[in-house]
Design a protein around this motif. Structure first.
Motif, mmCIF file in Angstrom:
data_model
loop_
_atom_site.group_PDB
_atom_site.id
_atom_site.type_symbol
_atom_site.label_atom_id
_atom_site.label_comp_id
_atom_site.label_asym_id
_atom_site.label_seq_id
_atom_site.Cartn_x
_atom_site.Cartn_y
_atom_site.Cartn_z
ATOM 1 N N THR A 169 0.821 -1.213 0.000
ATOM 2 C CA THR A 169 0.000 0.000 0.000
ATOM 3 C C THR A 169 0.855 1.263 0.000
ATOM 4 O O THR A 169 2.061 1.219 0.235
ATOM 5 C CB THR A 169 -0.923 0.005 1.237
ATOM 6 O OG1 THR A 169 -0.116 -0.152 2.414
ATOM 7 C CG2 THR A 169 -1.932 -1.134 1.158
ATOM 8 N N VAL A 170 0.206 2.379 -0.257
ATOM 9 C CA VAL A 170 0.882 3.681 -0.243
ATOM 10 C C VAL A 170 0.119 4.641 0.657
ATOM 11 O O VAL A 170 -1.088 4.510 0.861
ATOM 12 C CB VAL A 170 0.992 4.276 -1.668
ATOM 13 C CG1 VAL A 170 1.931 3.449 -2.521
ATOM 14 C CG2 VAL A 170 -0.379 4.386 -2.331
ATOM 15 N N ALA A 171 0.867 5.626 1.182
ATOM 16 C CA ALA A 171 0.253 6.614 2.069
ATOM 17 C C ALA A 171 -0.722 7.504 1.314
ATOM 18 O O ALA A 171 -1.718 7.966 1.873
ATOM 19 C CB ALA A 171 1.328 7.453 2.747
ATOM 20 N N SER A 172 -0.410 7.775 0.050
ATOM 21 C CA SER A 172 -1.308 8.578 -0.780
ATOM 22 C C SER A 172 -1.229 8.078 -2.217
ATOM 23 O O SER A 172 -0.170 7.620 -2.655
ATOM 24 C CB SER A 172 -0.940 10.064 -0.702
ATOM 25 O OG SER A 172 0.385 10.259 -1.156
ATOM 26 N N TRP B 113 10.111 1.983 4.034
ATOM 27 C CA TRP B 113 9.017 1.588 4.910
ATOM 28 C C TRP B 113 9.350 1.916 6.367
ATOM 29 O O TRP B 113 10.494 2.203 6.724
ATOM 30 C CB TRP B 113 8.676 0.121 4.706
ATOM 31 C CG TRP B 113 9.678 -0.853 5.259
ATOM 32 C CD1 TRP B 113 9.563 -1.579 6.414
ATOM 33 C CD2 TRP B 113 10.951 -1.210 4.697
ATOM 34 N NE1 TRP B 113 10.677 -2.348 6.593
ATOM 35 C CE2 TRP B 113 11.541 -2.150 5.556
ATOM 36 C CE3 TRP B 113 11.647 -0.817 3.542
ATOM 37 C CZ2 TRP B 113 12.795 -2.701 5.314
ATOM 38 C CZ3 TRP B 113 12.903 -1.379 3.287
ATOM 39 C CH2 TRP B 113 13.458 -2.302 4.161
ATOM 40 N N ASP B 114 8.343 1.827 7.221
ATOM 41 C CA ASP B 114 8.487 2.354 8.580
ATOM 42 C C ASP B 114 9.542 1.633 9.408
ATOM 43 O O ASP B 114 10.276 2.269 10.173
ATOM 44 C CB ASP B 114 7.135 2.369 9.307
ATOM 45 C CG ASP B 114 6.483 0.996 9.396
ATOM 46 O OD1 ASP B 114 7.006 0.039 8.796
ATOM 47 O OD2 ASP B 114 5.438 0.884 10.070
ATOM 48 N N GLU C 129 9.221 5.910 9.875
ATOM 49 C CA GLU C 129 8.101 6.786 9.517
ATOM 50 C C GLU C 129 7.820 6.592 8.032
ATOM 51 O O GLU C 129 8.740 6.368 7.247
ATOM 52 C CB GLU C 129 8.480 8.239 9.790
ATOM 53 C CG GLU C 129 7.380 9.253 9.620
ATOM 54 C CD GLU C 129 7.897 10.654 9.891
ATOM 55 O OE1 GLU C 129 7.911 11.473 8.937
ATOM 56 O OE2 GLU C 129 8.303 10.916 11.030
ATOM 57 N N THR C 130 6.556 6.661 7.657
ATOM 58 C CA THR C 130 6.216 6.536 6.236
ATOM 59 C C THR C 130 6.183 7.918 5.617
ATOM 60 O O THR C 130 5.142 8.560 5.505
ATOM 61 C CB THR C 130 4.846 5.845 6.063
ATOM 62 O OG1 THR C 130 4.870 4.600 6.769
ATOM 63 C CG2 THR C 130 4.559 5.567 4.594
ATOM 64 N N SER C 131 7.381 8.408 5.226
ATOM 65 C CA SER C 131 7.453 9.748 4.653
ATOM 66 C C SER C 131 8.730 9.917 3.853
ATOM 67 O O SER C 131 9.735 9.232 4.099
ATOM 68 C CB SER C 131 7.405 10.814 5.750
ATOM 69 O OG SER C 131 8.621 10.823 6.489
ATOM 70 N N HIS D 203 4.203 -0.671 3.515
ATOM 71 C CA HIS D 203 3.435 0.562 3.311
ATOM 72 C C HIS D 203 4.439 1.661 2.998
ATOM 73 O O HIS D 203 5.312 1.973 3.820
ATOM 74 C CB HIS D 203 2.642 0.882 4.578
ATOM 75 C CG HIS D 203 1.767 2.082 4.474
ATOM 76 N ND1 HIS D 203 0.739 2.190 3.560
ATOM 77 C CD2 HIS D 203 1.751 3.240 5.209
ATOM 78 C CE1 HIS D 203 0.129 3.350 3.722
ATOM 79 N NE2 HIS D 203 0.723 4.004 4.711
ATOM 80 N N PRO E 299 5.492 5.651 1.107
ATOM 81 C CA PRO E 299 4.907 6.986 0.907
ATOM 82 C C PRO E 299 4.292 7.152 -0.468
ATOM 83 O O PRO E 299 3.372 7.954 -0.644
ATOM 84 C CB PRO E 299 6.110 7.932 1.071
ATOM 85 C CG PRO E 299 7.165 7.138 1.745
ATOM 86 C CD PRO E 299 6.934 5.716 1.352
#
Length: 386
Positions: free
Chosen positions: A32-35, A304-305, A310-312, A343, A345
């Motif tokens: 998955t992706v954050a956005s 990934w986190d 952090e997912t960024s 997961h 970004p």
């Protein structure tokens, strides 16, 4: 009786339909992706990004039943999105076994999630009971995708292949070089000669362990987490003899130490974090960063986190900055772990956002070019077999 049999048959069809649809559902749920796309970047970052040779050291897309040549609205990568992200080279890894209850702390080797996944995705029967056959089948999937890509994807086996690709890419960047890698060497099934079978199938990067200890040595997530075995020493020597790069991602700390003590060629860590910005069982200490760099190797920073906490984009850039400050920009690369049940970004079409993040962090254009792919290109041109 006839009604009962028809009802039983209908139930069987429903159960089969659910079983065979599960891989796609798992893929959608776990990669998955954050956005969602599109992923905007500044004009300056976009312009610089379009000039870069982008390379990523780790992607697990071959595990899933997605067609690599078709665009999807889930998962992290496929050829259309790789080309949209201006990726010039992608390392595709083959996952052959993962333990049930997978975690970062402690896993045994006595269970396997991939058997049912292989069955549900209708992989050949030979793959159901053989880890080697699973690796070989995924290599065939990549070769078939390259063959059907109308010149947009090229499987790289040699230094000459890569040199020719780079020359062609400079004229037309709408094409991708693909390199085969293993996620752990349990597909050897304890047989040294299977190194040659993987080599003949196109594998050029070999991760030694994955989420459990194996015949080569300890995993960062295994039960014993030990060092290299006598068989592992033979394997590392054979890999270097064949011109295959050793990948220490997921390796235990003792295994990393043991391999670094015997390696005669550069080693890499395809997808990882650094303990200096994100402590974790598999994230590299400063000492290991320096020792890997001392071989002439590369550290691929993950997205990934668990790798960067952090997912960024900012977290990825912080890890890159930390590693570059410790060992030099020339030893840092990208190691997304796309499609590895993470997961992220963004998907691979959004890599210009990472270029923008590096600009904002004060990296110079030549440093960004090195991190985003130039270092991988240099290492492969020096290390691939003739």
């Amino acid at each position: 009786m006839r009604k009962f049999l028809l009802a039983l048959l209908a139930l069987g069809v429903i159960v089969a339909g659910v079983f065979f649809s599960l891989p796609s559902l798992i893929d959608r749920h776990m990669n998955t992706v954050a956005s969602p796309a599109p992923y905007p970047a500044s004009e300056a970052a976009t312009q610089l990004h379009q000039s870069l040779f982008v390379a990523d050291l780790h992607d697990d897309a071959l595990l899933w039943q997605r067609d690599l040549l078709e665009r999807h609205d889930y998962g992290h990568s496929d050829l259309p999105r790789l080309l949209e992200g201006h990726v010039g080279l992608q390392v595709f890894s083959t996952v052959t076994k993962t333990p049930r209850g997978l975690n970062y702390q402690s896993n045994g080797a006595d269970s396997d999630n991939i058997t049912l996944l292989a069955m549900a995705q209708r992989w050949p029967r030979a793959t159901w009971n053989s880890l080697l056959e699973r690796a070989l089948y995924q290599s065939q999937k990549l070769q078939q995708a390259a063959d059907a890509s109308q010149g947009r994807m090229h499987l790289i086996r040699s230094r000459g292949d890569l040199q020719n690709f780079i020359s062609a890419w400079q004229q037309n960047p709408q094409q991708l070089a693909a390199i085969l890698a293993t996620e752990g060497l349990h597909p050897l099934e304890g047989q040294l000669e299977n190194v040659d079978r993987l080599y003949d199938a196109g594998f050029r990067i070999a991760g030694l362990t994955h989420f459990f200890d194996n015949e080569i040595g300890g995993s960062a997530h295994g039960l014993v987490k030990g060092g290299i075995t006598p068989f592992g020493r033979e394997v590392v020597a054979r890999l270097e003899q064949k011109g295959m790069l050793v990948d220490l991602a997921h390796a235990s700390k003792p295994l990393i130490d043991d391999v670094l003590a015997i390696a005669k060629r550069p080693v890499l860590v395809s997808h990882t974090g650094v303990a200096g910005t994100c402590p974790g069982p598999r994230n590299l200490s400063d000492a290991h960063l320096k020792a890997i760099a001392a071989t002439g190797g590369l550290i691929g920073i993950g997205y990934w986190d668990a790798a960067v906490c952090e997912t960024s984009v900012g977290a990825i850039v912080r890890a890159i900055r930390y590693a570059a400050d410790k060992v030099g920009v020339e030893h840092v690369a990208l190691g997304s772990d796309f499609d590895g049940t993470v997961h992220a970004p963004f998907d691979t079409s959004g890599l210009a956002q990472l270029t923008e993040g590096l600009q904002r962090a004060g990296f110079k254009p030549n440093e960004i070019a090195a991190i985003m792919g130039g270092n991988v290109q240099r290492l492969l041109l020096a290390s691939l077999p003739e």
